[in-house]
Design a protein around this motif. Sequence first.
Motif, short mmCIF file in Angstrom:
data_model
loop_
_atom_site.label_atom_id
_atom_site.label_comp_id
_atom_site.label_asym_id
_atom_site.label_seq_id
_atom_site.Cartn_x
_atom_site.Cartn_y
_atom_site.Cartn_z
N ARG A 1 0.62 -0.93 0.39
CA ARG A 1 0.08 0.31 -0.33
C ARG A 1 1.07 1.50 -0.42
O ARG A 1 0.89 2.72 -0.63
CB ARG A 1 -1.35 0.26 1.28
N PHE A 2 1.67 1.17 0.90
CA PHE A 2 2.97 2.75 0.79
C PHE A 2 3.01 2.59 -0.44
O PHE A 2 3.00 3.98 -0.87
CB PHE A 2 4.02 2.29 1.62
N THR A 3 3.82 2.19 -1.54
CA THR A 3 4.22 1.98 -2.55
C THR A 3 3.41 2.60 -3.68
O THR A 3 3.28 3.63 -4.42
CB THR A 3 5.34 1.11 -3.01
N ARG A 4 1.95 2.17 -3.48
CA ARG A 4 0.96 2.32 -4.82
C ARG A 4 0.40 3.90 -4.20
O ARG A 4 -0.24 4.03 -4.96
CB ARG A 4 -0.39 1.18 -4.65
N GLU A 5 -0.38 4.01 -2.62
CA GLU A 5 -0.57 4.94 -2.35
C GLU A 5 0.24 6.12 -2.50
O GLU A 5 -0.32 7.93 -2.33
CB GLU A 5 -1.49 4.93 -1.63
N VAL A 6 1.36 5.67 -1.89
CA VAL A 6 2.48 7.00 -1.27
C VAL A 6 3.26 7.01 -2.15
O VAL A 6 3.90 8.32 -2.69
CB VAL A 6 2.43 7.11 -0.27
N GLY A 7 4.37 6.52 -2.65
CA GLY A 7 5.00 6.19 -3.64
C GLY A 7 7.04 6.41 -2.42
O GLY A 7 6.63 7.23 -1.69
N PHE A 8 7.80 5.79 -3.30
CA PHE A 8 8.86 5.68 -2.36
C PHE A 8 9.57 6.98 -2.01
O PHE A 8 10.35 7.55 -1.24
CB PHE A 8 10.05 4.47 -2.41
#
Length: 151
Positions: free
Chosen positions: A59-66
């Motif tokens: 979810r972090f990668t999909r919704e926020v991004g690195f």
Amino acid sequence: MTSLYSHAGGDEALHRLEEIFYAKVLEDPLLKQLFPERRATHVDHLTWFTVESFGGPDRFTREVGFDHLIQVHRHLDITDEQRERFVELYMEAFDEAGLPADEPFREAVREHLEFGSRVAQQNSRAAADDDLHPLRAVPQWTWREPGQSGS
């Protein structure tokens, strides 16, 4: 092999951990300058990052991004003392959240924190993009769980 995510207790346990940790950093005299105010999305973002890094949903990668993570650390100029205090408070929160206390799991979490806090510190001091840590994706952290044989 059991993921750190599953061993920790999944989303609920990791969210509890991040809530406790975030409350600590907001009150800590040394870290207040890095966390000057409560942000509505911060605990969720911390949770999603930890969940993904520990082998849970991305979810972090999909919704926020690195890239967001890189940008929020830019120009913070994190000191060694702040980095060490961050790790110390996180491990306190880990204990208070009631996560599994077995040594292999605790050690994997501490290694994750040490690595991640060093990446954040390097990015916080980067004068130019070339000075940034090369990591550009949420790291997938693994561990040698009890009873697992070495290679």
